[in-house]
Design an enzyme around this catalytic site. Structure first.
Site, short mmCIF file in Angstrom:
data_model
loop_
_atom_site.label_atom_id
_atom_site.label_comp_id
_atom_site.label_asym_id
_atom_site.label_seq_id
_atom_site.Cartn_x
_atom_site.Cartn_y
_atom_site.Cartn_z
CB CYS A 157 -0.94 -0.08 1.20
SG CYS A 157 -2.10 1.29 1.42
CG ASP A 214 -6.06 -0.97 -6.13
OD1 ASP A 214 -6.79 -0.01 -5.79
OD2 ASP A 214 -4.94 -1.19 -5.64
CG HIS A 246 -5.54 -1.20 -2.33
ND1 HIS A 246 -4.46 -0.76 -3.05
CD2 HIS A 246 -5.31 -0.86 -1.04
CE1 HIS A 246 -3.60 -0.18 -2.23
NE2 HIS A 246 -4.09 -0.23 -1.01
#
Length: 279
Positions: A157, A214, A246
């Site tokens: 991330c 995502d 994601h």
């Protein structure tokens, strides 16, 4: 030693309070829990030029030197999931160091509102500071049984973006694996560049792992990255998991996709090994 991620261990589930408050798992019994048998695993303090950096390290409980992997946190900071990733890497024979890269700005793990977390902490963290802190972790690794000739990095991330930037920063880096970090966005004095800006400046090959569903990382951006890497004949690779969202590796969240997570983990191991980080 298992070649896969450690399975859930219902006998010793982590407390929900050990995860970031914004994303505490609804069922801690379902998350992956890696024990410390055969490891040295502990919180440590690393001296930098601008403060004492808190970090978590995990390594085999045997003499080194061990290859070093820097583990870069998600937007949620250094919490149980990132510590567990460090232990998983240590089980494979790496010295894994996961620093708290927000420590000067505050404790990300106590925030319950992600917008407030971004505004009050994340957006105030300078990339230059992060690069210096990771360099300090690398320097410290020599004292902790690490092999300075075998340095790698992986991040998730927020840390996925940082992984690309560090691959353009640190010439001693051997390999990097970025898990779904953003590729571009607004620029300012604190975050002047993004992965798409440094694709031609990489000092080591990067493996990028992304989810096909995502919304924060549109596929046109991923294709642009692939195209840019091809133009400069980079050995880096970009892989997309169709249907994955994601944070598909984050086993404590609803976004977790076991097959994609395990495939990415195996590819990360192979990537490290083929680029000089074999334990």
């Amino acid at each position: 030693m298992s070649s896969t991620q450690q399975p859930p261990n219902p006998a010793s589930p982590p407390s929900s309070s050990s995860y970031a408050a914004a994303v505490r798992p609804p069922n801690t019994m379902a998350v992956i829990r890696t024990d410390t048998a055969g490891l040295v695993a502990e919180d440590v303090k690393i001296t930098t030029a601008t403060g004492v950096l808190p970090a978590y390290r995990a390594a085999p409980d045997r003499p080194g030197p061990h290859p070093v992997v820097l583990v870069v946190q998600e937007i949620f900071g250094l919490h149980e999931y990132i510590r567990d990733v460090a232990r998983r890497l240590a089980k494979l024979g790496y010295l894994a160091i996961a620093p708290d890269l927000y420590f000067r700005q505050g404790d990300a793990t106590v925030y319950t509102d992600i917008d407030a977390l971004r505004a009050e902490i994340v957006n105030k963290v300078p990339d230059e500071q992060v690069m210096a802190d990771l360099d300090a972790c690398y320097a410290w690794s020599r004292e902790a049984g690490g092999d300075p000739a075998r340095l790698g990095i992986t991040g998730f991330c927020w840390g996925g973006r940082i992984t690309w930037l560090y691959a353009a920063h640190q010439p001693r880096l051997k390999a990097a694996v970025a898990w779904y970090g953003k590729l571009t966005g607004p620029k300012n004095a604190l975050q002047p560049r993004h992965p798409l800006d440094v694709s031609g400046q990489l000092k080591t090959p990067v493996l990028g792992l992304y989810g096909g569903e995502d919304p924060g990382i549109p596929m046109p951006q991923v294709e642009e990255l692939r195209s840019d890497l091809k133009k400069v004949n980079s050995a880096s690779q970009v892989l997309v998991y169709p249907g994955a969202p994601h944070a598909f590796h984050a086993d404590y969240r609803p976004s977790y996709r076991p097959e994609a997570a395990e495939d990415g983990w195996q590819r990360m191991k192979a990537w490290f090994a083929q680029n000089g980080l074999r334990p």
